[in-house]
Design a protein around this motif. Structure first.
Motif, PDB file in Angstrom:
ATOM      1  N   MET A 142       0.824  -1.206   0.000  1.00 52.63           N
ATOM      2  CA  MET A 142       0.000   0.000   0.000  1.00 52.63           C
ATOM      3  C   MET A 142       0.859   1.257   0.000  1.00 52.63           C
ATOM      4  SD  MET A 142      -3.320  -0.867   0.045  1.00 52.63           S
ATOM      5  CE  MET A 142      -4.265   0.404   0.892  1.00 52.63           C
ATOM      6  N   GLN A 143       1.955   1.227   0.760  1.00 51.69           N
ATOM      7  CA  GLN A 143       2.856   2.392   0.812  1.00 51.69           C
ATOM      8  C   GLN A 143       3.494   2.639  -0.551  1.00 51.69           C
ATOM      9  OE1 GLN A 143       5.758   2.284   3.940  1.00 51.69           O
ATOM     10  NE2 GLN A 143       4.240   2.378   5.580  1.00 51.69           N
ATOM     11  N   LYS A 144       3.944   1.563  -1.210  1.00 53.71           N
ATOM     12  CA  LYS A 144       4.573   1.720  -2.521  1.00 53.71           C
ATOM     13  C   LYS A 144       3.589   2.281  -3.544  1.00 53.71           C
ATOM     14  CE  LYS A 144       8.312  -1.676  -2.582  1.00 53.71           C
ATOM     15  NZ  LYS A 144       8.864  -2.858  -3.296  1.00 53.71           N
ATOM     16  N   ILE A 145       2.372   1.737  -3.539  1.00 57.22           N
ATOM     17  CA  ILE A 145       1.370   2.196  -4.495  1.00 57.22           C
ATOM     18  C   ILE A 145       0.980   3.635  -4.211  1.00 57.22           C
ATOM     19  CG2 ILE A 145      -1.000   1.845  -5.303  1.00 57.22           C
ATOM     20  CD1 ILE A 145      -0.588  -1.149  -4.736  1.00 57.22           C
ATOM     21  N   GLN A 146       0.801   3.973  -2.941  1.00 57.74           N
ATOM     22  CA  GLN A 146       0.441   5.348  -2.578  1.00 57.74           C
ATOM     23  C   GLN A 146       1.519   6.323  -3.022  1.00 57.74           C
ATOM     24  OE1 GLN A 146      -2.574   6.533  -0.925  1.00 57.74           O
ATOM     25  NE2 GLN A 146      -1.619   8.286  -1.938  1.00 57.74           N
ATOM     26  N   ALA A 147       2.774   5.943  -2.835  1.00 56.91           N
ATOM     27  CA  ALA A 147       3.882   6.808  -3.257  1.00 56.91           C
ATOM     28  C   ALA A 147       3.885   6.986  -4.770  1.00 56.91           C
ATOM     29  CB  ALA A 147       5.211   6.212  -2.791  1.00 56.91           C
ATOM     30  N   ALA A 148       3.604   5.909  -5.507  1.00 57.83           N
ATOM     31  CA  ALA A 148       3.571   5.990  -6.968  1.00 57.83           C
ATOM     32  C   ALA A 148       2.432   6.874  -7.449  1.00 57.83           C
ATOM     33  CB  ALA A 148       3.438   4.593  -7.562  1.00 57.83           C
ATOM     34  N   SER A 150       1.097   9.299  -5.824  1.00 55.92           N
ATOM     35  CA  SER A 150       1.220  10.663  -5.310  1.00 55.92           C
ATOM     36  C   SER A 150       2.197  11.511  -6.108  1.00 55.92           C
ATOM     37  CB  SER A 150       1.669  10.631  -3.843  1.00 55.92           C
ATOM     38  OG  SER A 150       0.727   9.954  -3.039  1.00 55.92           O
ATOM     39  N   GLY A 151       2.964  10.894  -6.999  1.00 55.80           N
ATOM     40  CA  GLY A 151       3.937  11.649  -7.774  1.00 55.80           C
ATOM     41  C   GLY A 151       3.269  12.556  -8.783  1.00 55.80           C
ATOM     42  N   PRO A 152       3.939  13.656  -9.178  1.00 53.25           N
ATOM     43  CA  PRO A 152       3.362  14.577 -10.169  1.00 53.25           C
ATOM     44  C   PRO A 152       3.314  13.957 -11.552  1.00 53.25           C
ATOM     45  CG  PRO A 152       5.616  15.195  -9.666  1.00 53.25           C
ATOM     46  CD  PRO A 152       5.258  14.104  -8.702  1.00 53.25           C
ATOM     47  N   SER A 153       2.201  14.139 -12.245  1.00 49.41           N
ATOM     48  CA  SER A 153       2.032  13.574 -13.584  1.00 49.41           C
ATOM     49  C   SER A 153       3.057  14.109 -14.561  1.00 49.41           C
ATOM     50  CB  SER A 153       0.624  13.866 -14.103  1.00 49.41           C
ATOM     51  OG  SER A 153      -0.344  13.301 -13.250  1.00 49.41           O
ATOM     52  N   SER A 154       3.523  15.335 -14.349  1.00 50.31           N
ATOM     53  CA  SER A 154       4.462  15.954 -15.287  1.00 50.31           C
ATOM     54  C   SER A 154       5.804  15.251 -15.291  1.00 50.31           C
ATOM     55  CB  SER A 154       4.675  17.430 -14.915  1.00 50.31           C
ATOM     56  OG  SER A 154       5.173  17.544 -13.587  1.00 50.31           O
ATOM     57  N   GLY A 190      15.655  16.483 -15.733  1.00 47.25           N
ATOM     58  CA  GLY A 190      15.156  17.517 -14.848  1.00 47.25           C
ATOM     59  C   GLY A 190      14.011  17.086 -13.978  1.00 47.25           C
ATOM     60  N   ALA A 191      13.666  15.802 -14.001  1.00 47.31           N
ATOM     61  CA  ALA A 191      12.555  15.335 -13.176  1.00 47.31           C
ATOM     62  C   ALA A 191      12.908  15.486 -11.708  1.00 47.31           C
ATOM     63  CB  ALA A 191      12.243  13.882 -13.500  1.00 47.31           C
ATOM     64  N   LYS A 192      11.895  15.769 -10.893  1.00 46.69           N
ATOM     65  CA  LYS A 192      12.121  16.046  -9.483  1.00 46.69           C
ATOM     66  C   LYS A 192      12.006  14.801  -8.609  1.00 46.69           C
ATOM     67  CE  LYS A 192      10.402  20.786  -9.872  1.00 46.69           C
ATOM     68  NZ  LYS A 192       9.396  21.759  -9.384  1.00 46.69           N
ATOM     69  N   SER A 193      11.438  13.711  -9.144  1.00 43.33           N
ATOM     70  CA  SER A 193      11.279  12.517  -8.337  1.00 43.33           C
ATOM     71  C   SER A 193      11.551  11.279  -9.168  1.00 43.33           C
ATOM     72  CB  SER A 193       9.860  12.441  -7.756  1.00 43.33           C
ATOM     73  OG  SER A 193       8.913  12.357  -8.791  1.00 43.33           O
ATOM     74  N   LYS A 194      11.954  10.231  -8.495  1.00 43.08           N
ATOM     75  CA  LYS A 194      12.272   8.985  -9.162  1.00 43.08           C
ATOM     76  C   LYS A 194      11.000   8.293  -9.612  1.00 43.08           C
ATOM     77  CE  LYS A 194      14.880   4.730  -8.406  1.00 43.08           C
ATOM     78  NZ  LYS A 194      15.678   3.961  -7.422  1.00 43.08           N
ATOM     79  N   ARG A 224      -3.179  10.562 -12.901  1.00 46.11           N
ATOM     80  CA  ARG A 224      -1.887   9.940 -12.612  1.00 46.11           C
ATOM     81  C   ARG A 224      -1.991   8.418 -12.730  1.00 46.11           C
ATOM     82  NH1 ARG A 224       3.720  10.260 -11.966  1.00 46.11           N
ATOM     83  NH2 ARG A 224       4.385   8.844 -10.311  1.00 46.11           N
ATOM     84  N   ALA A 225      -3.052   7.847 -12.159  1.00 48.02           N
ATOM     85  CA  ALA A 225      -3.235   6.394 -12.201  1.00 48.02           C
ATOM     86  C   ALA A 225      -3.362   5.904 -13.637  1.00 48.02           C
ATOM     87  CB  ALA A 225      -4.455   5.996 -11.388  1.00 48.02           C
ATOM     88  N   SER A 226      -4.115   6.650 -14.444  1.00 47.97           N
ATOM     89  CA  SER A 226      -4.308   6.258 -15.841  1.00 47.97           C
ATOM     90  C   SER A 226      -3.011   6.354 -16.636  1.00 47.97           C
ATOM     91  CB  SER A 226      -5.382   7.127 -16.497  1.00 47.97           C
ATOM     92  OG  SER A 226      -6.640   6.929 -15.869  1.00 47.97           O
ATOM     93  N   GLU A 227      -2.224   7.393 -16.362  1.00 48.99           N
ATOM     94  CA  GLU A 227      -0.953   7.556 -17.059  1.00 48.99           C
ATOM     95  C   GLU A 227       0.023   6.446 -16.702  1.00 48.99           C
ATOM     96  OE1 GLU A 227       0.184  11.513 -15.959  1.00 48.99           O
ATOM     97  OE2 GLU A 227      -0.607  12.373 -17.793  1.00 48.99           O
ATOM     98  N   LEU A 228      -0.016   6.015 -15.450  1.00 51.58           N
ATOM     99  CA  LEU A 228       0.882   4.952 -15.017  1.00 51.58           C
ATOM    100  C   LEU A 228       0.508   3.607 -15.633  1.00 51.58           C
ATOM    101  CD1 LEU A 228       1.296   5.758 -11.212  1.00 51.58           C
ATOM    102  CD2 LEU A 228       3.104   5.837 -12.932  1.00 51.58           C
TER     103      LEU A 228
END
Length: 255
Positions: A142-148, A150-154, A190-194, A224-228
């Motif tokens: 759940m933590q891994k999925i929530q982190a994924a 929560s990331g910015p779509s950009s 230039g992405a801000k998160s992994k 975000r979920a759809s893009e992933l």
């Protein structure tokens, strides 16, 4: 160990999906049984794909020269034994079964994550349930999925056409990982998160296909979920099979 510091247990995709799709307390599926069976079948294909044993060429699933150690060797051998390749949806329809679901549940039982409980009626077992015994593995998922989510779509990156390793096969192909990631740690300049790891992304795609993602994460960013999860062939096969099952049920109800 409490849920705040969950242990990292390496689960297969079918195990991870079933764990999330099962009610912690009563041990019953949170989705209809046909959706459970269908998504587990898609998760088996996704697991073999992530291990490098399967790939999608055109519209057909083909085995590669890779023979990883996996609990799904029987399914891999079945795919390898066919004289001609078939579509992902065809394989989902072949692999979906109560026996496959119970076998994956048994794996979770052997790990001590859930327990096997049988309900008796008139001296006979009527149903089985798998209530949770150890919450830490599910909490880690759940933590891994929530982190994924929560990331910015950009920060999402287009597929890397030069990459042939991990689970991607290049841009513009149906074999790419969901979300267009070329592999673990792939990021746009230039992405801000992994970027989330491919296994987590695939799990999101499967939960989305089964209609569970919104139930588990009601506040998640749907874009975000759809893009992933978009355009990943095992989850598309699950969605197509579930759509056909529902259509058949609707037609049968009108007869």
């Amino acid at each position: 160990m409490d849920a705040a510091t969950p242990s990292a247990v390496e689960l297969s995709l079918p195990q991870a999906f079933l764990l999330l799709a099962t009610n912690d307390t009563n041990g019953k599926p949170e989705v209809p049984l046909f959706a459970l069976r269908t998504t587990v079948a898609g998760a088996i294909l996704a697991e073999l794909h992530l291990l490098g044993a399967l790939e999608l060429q055109g519209h057909r699933v083909r085995v590669t020269g890779t023979t990883p150690e996996t609990e799904f060797e029987r399914e891999l051998e079945l795919i390898r034994s066919k004289s001609r390749p078939h579509t992902p949806k065809w394989w989902v329809s072949v692999l979906e079964s109560r026996a496959e679901v119970l076998r994956v549940y048994d794996g979770l039982v052997s790990l001590g994550i859930v327990e096997h409980v049988g309900e008796k009626h008139l001296g006979r077992f009527r149903a089985v349930r798998f209530p949770e015994k150890d919450h830490a593995p599910e909490a880690a998922l759940m933590q891994k999925i929530q982190a994924a989510l929560s990331g910015p779509s950009s920060n999402l990156e287009a597929p890397d056409t030069s990459s042939t390793d991990d689970v991607a096969s290049g841009a513009g192909t149906a074999d790419a990982t969901p979300g267009g990631y070329a592999g673990p740690g792939a990021n746009a300049p230039g992405a801000k998160s992994k970027a989330p790891d491919p296994r987590t992304i695939v799990l999101i795609a499967l939960l989305q296909a089964a209609g569970l993602l919104g139930k588990l994460f009601p506040d998640a960013d749907r874009i975000r979920a759809s893009e992933l999860s978009k355009d990943y062939w095992p989850s598309r096969a699950v969605e197509d099979e579930l759509r056909m099952i529902r259509l058949a049920e609707e037609e049968a109800a009108t007869l």
